[in-house]
Design an enzyme around this catalytic site. Structure first.
Site, PDB file in Angstrom:
ATOM      1  N   GLY A 156       1.645  23.977 118.168  1.00 31.81           N
ATOM      2  CA  GLY A 156       2.623  23.818 119.245  1.00 31.81           C
ATOM      3  C   GLY A 156       3.051  22.404 119.573  1.00 31.81           C
ATOM      4  O   GLY A 156       3.928  22.205 120.418  1.00 31.81           O
ATOM      5  N   LYS A 170     -15.314  15.907 108.845  1.00 31.44           N
ATOM      6  CA  LYS A 170     -15.763  15.655 110.222  1.00 31.44           C
ATOM      7  C   LYS A 170     -17.274  15.423 110.236  1.00 31.44           C
ATOM      8  O   LYS A 170     -18.047  16.086 110.928  1.00 31.44           O
ATOM      9  CB  LYS A 170     -15.372  16.811 111.156  1.00 31.44           C
ATOM     10  CG  LYS A 170     -13.869  16.968 111.276  1.00 31.44           C
ATOM     11  CD  LYS A 170     -13.468  17.976 112.324  1.00 31.44           C
ATOM     12  CE  LYS A 170     -11.963  18.147 112.395  1.00 31.44           C
ATOM     13  NZ  LYS A 170     -11.342  18.742 111.177  1.00 31.44           N
TER      14      LYS A 170
HETATM   15  O1  O7M Z   1      -1.175  22.120 111.228  1.00 31.39           O
HETATM   16  P1  O7M Z   1      -2.387  23.028 111.276  1.00 31.39           P
HETATM   17  O2  O7M Z   1      -2.728  23.465 112.656  1.00 31.39           O
HETATM   18  O3  O7M Z   1      -2.304  24.154 110.296  1.00 31.39           O
HETATM   19  O4  O7M Z   1      -3.609  22.157 110.720  1.00 31.39           O
HETATM   20  C1  O7M Z   1      -4.124  21.089 111.428  1.00 31.39           C
HETATM   21  C2  O7M Z   1      -5.160  20.384 110.603  1.00 31.39           C
HETATM   22  O5  O7M Z   1      -5.698  19.319 111.371  1.00 31.39           O
HETATM   23  C3  O7M Z   1      -6.340  21.236 110.185  1.00 31.39           C
HETATM   24  O6  O7M Z   1      -6.812  20.759 108.931  1.00 31.39           O
HETATM   25  C4  O7M Z   1      -7.366  20.987 111.269  1.00 31.39           C
HETATM   26  O7  O7M Z   1      -8.680  21.160 110.802  1.00 31.39           O
HETATM   27  C5  O7M Z   1      -7.092  19.520 111.586  1.00 31.39           C
HETATM   28  N1  O7M Z   1      -7.415  19.082 112.961  1.00 31.39           N
HETATM   29  C6  O7M Z   1      -6.919  19.742 114.042  1.00 31.39           C
HETATM   30  O8  O7M Z   1      -6.141  20.690 113.921  1.00 31.39           O
HETATM   31  N2  O7M Z   1      -7.295  19.357 115.305  1.00 31.39           N
HETATM   32  C7  O7M Z   1      -8.107  18.300 115.535  1.00 31.39           C
HETATM   33  O9  O7M Z   1      -8.375  17.979 116.676  1.00 31.39           O
HETATM   34  C8  O7M Z   1      -8.580  17.576 114.439  1.00 31.39           C
HETATM   35  C9  O7M Z   1      -8.183  17.938 113.165  1.00 31.39           C
HETATM   36  C10 O7M Z   1      -8.490  17.035 112.119  1.00 31.39           C
HETATM   37  O10 O7M Z   1      -7.813  16.824 111.141  1.00 31.39           O
HETATM   38  O11 O7M Z   1      -9.553  16.287 112.312  1.00 31.39           O
HETATM   39  C11 O7M Z   1      -9.842  15.286 111.419  1.00 31.39           C
END
Ligand code: O7M
Length: 211
Positions: free
Chosen positions: A174, A60
């Site tokens: 969710g 990011k």
């Molecule tokens: O499925 P999870 O919740 O265990 O993981 C989600 C992954 O997506 C985790 O690596 C987060 O850092 C990323 N992510 C989000 O959950 N929300 C966002 O808005 C953006 C990201 C992301 O990947 O941004 C590039």
């Protein structure tokens, strides 16, 4: 219907390789970021590349253009296929990542609206829509948009057209894969796969939503 992207946010090399090995047959890409890279080093990209699946670098990136470019060049030199940057630093900062991606034959994705509740404080609504338009204007390959808010993904889709939407928030946060899958190009799933007792079985279940 979307590709399946594993968010491999585990905290050791051995765990990363165990989960990746189990899930790989069902994956289209693996996304890694600070949790794994800080724990295991950037050179974890080497053995993960061995699974023959594209690697996405989720740092990011959010800095001035010169620093963004230096980061992006390191990412592509390490073997990643794509980089994710924040959009809120402005179009010149994003353009630096896009140019580095283009130079390396890779891709750059721009975060628009995030998936967690706090995203609604700053990174949503009109701001997210402006970020999506800017991603288009600077030639980014796609955006990150929230699986937790399918109606927002539809709004952002109307702005970006054919560009790709990679969407996190399914499973642990969710989001419903059946609802979001038809709207996006890549479904990002982390905990629901890597904490599963059987990561292969979990990945296979999410892979059912692929093209
Ligand atoms: O499925 P999870 O919740 O265990 O993981 C989600 C992954 O997506 C985790 O690596 C987060 O850092 C990323 N992510 C989000 O959950 N929300 C966002 O808005 C953006 C990201 C992301 O990947 O941004 C590039």
């Amino acid at each position: 219907m979307p590709d399946l992207i594993l968010a491999l946010d585990v905290l050791s090399r051995s765990e990363a390789l165990r989960v990746a090995d189990a899930a790989a047959p069902h994956l289209d890409a693996i996304k890694i970021g600070y949790p794994l890279v800080l724990a295991a080093g950037l050179d974890i990209a080497g053995p993960l590349s061995g699974f023959g699946i594209p690697l996405i670098a989720d740092f990011k990136v959010a800095d001035i253009p010169n620093t963004n470019r230096l980061i992006a060049e390191q990412v592509f030199a390490a073997g990643f296929s794509a980089i994710i940057c924040q959009g809120f630093c402005g179009s010149d900062s994003v353009a630096a990542c896009v140019e580095a991606a283009d130079d390396a034959g890779g891709e750059c994705y721009v975060v628009t609206e995030m998936s967690h509740p706090g995203a609604l404080e700053f990174l949503s609504g009109k701001n997210a829509e402006l970020l999506a338009q800017m991603a288009v204007d600077v030639g980014a390959h796609g955006i990150i948009a929230p699986a937790t808010r399918p109606e927002r993904v539809q709004t952002l889709r109307a702005i970006i057209g054919e560009k790709k939407i990679l969407s996190p928030g399914v499973g642990a946060q969710g989001g419903d894969p059946a609802v979001i899958a038809p709207l996006i190009d890549g479904m990002i799933v982390g905990r629901a796969i890597y904490t599963a007792e059987n990561p292969a079985k979990a990945a296979r279940a999410y892979a059912e939503f692929r093209r």
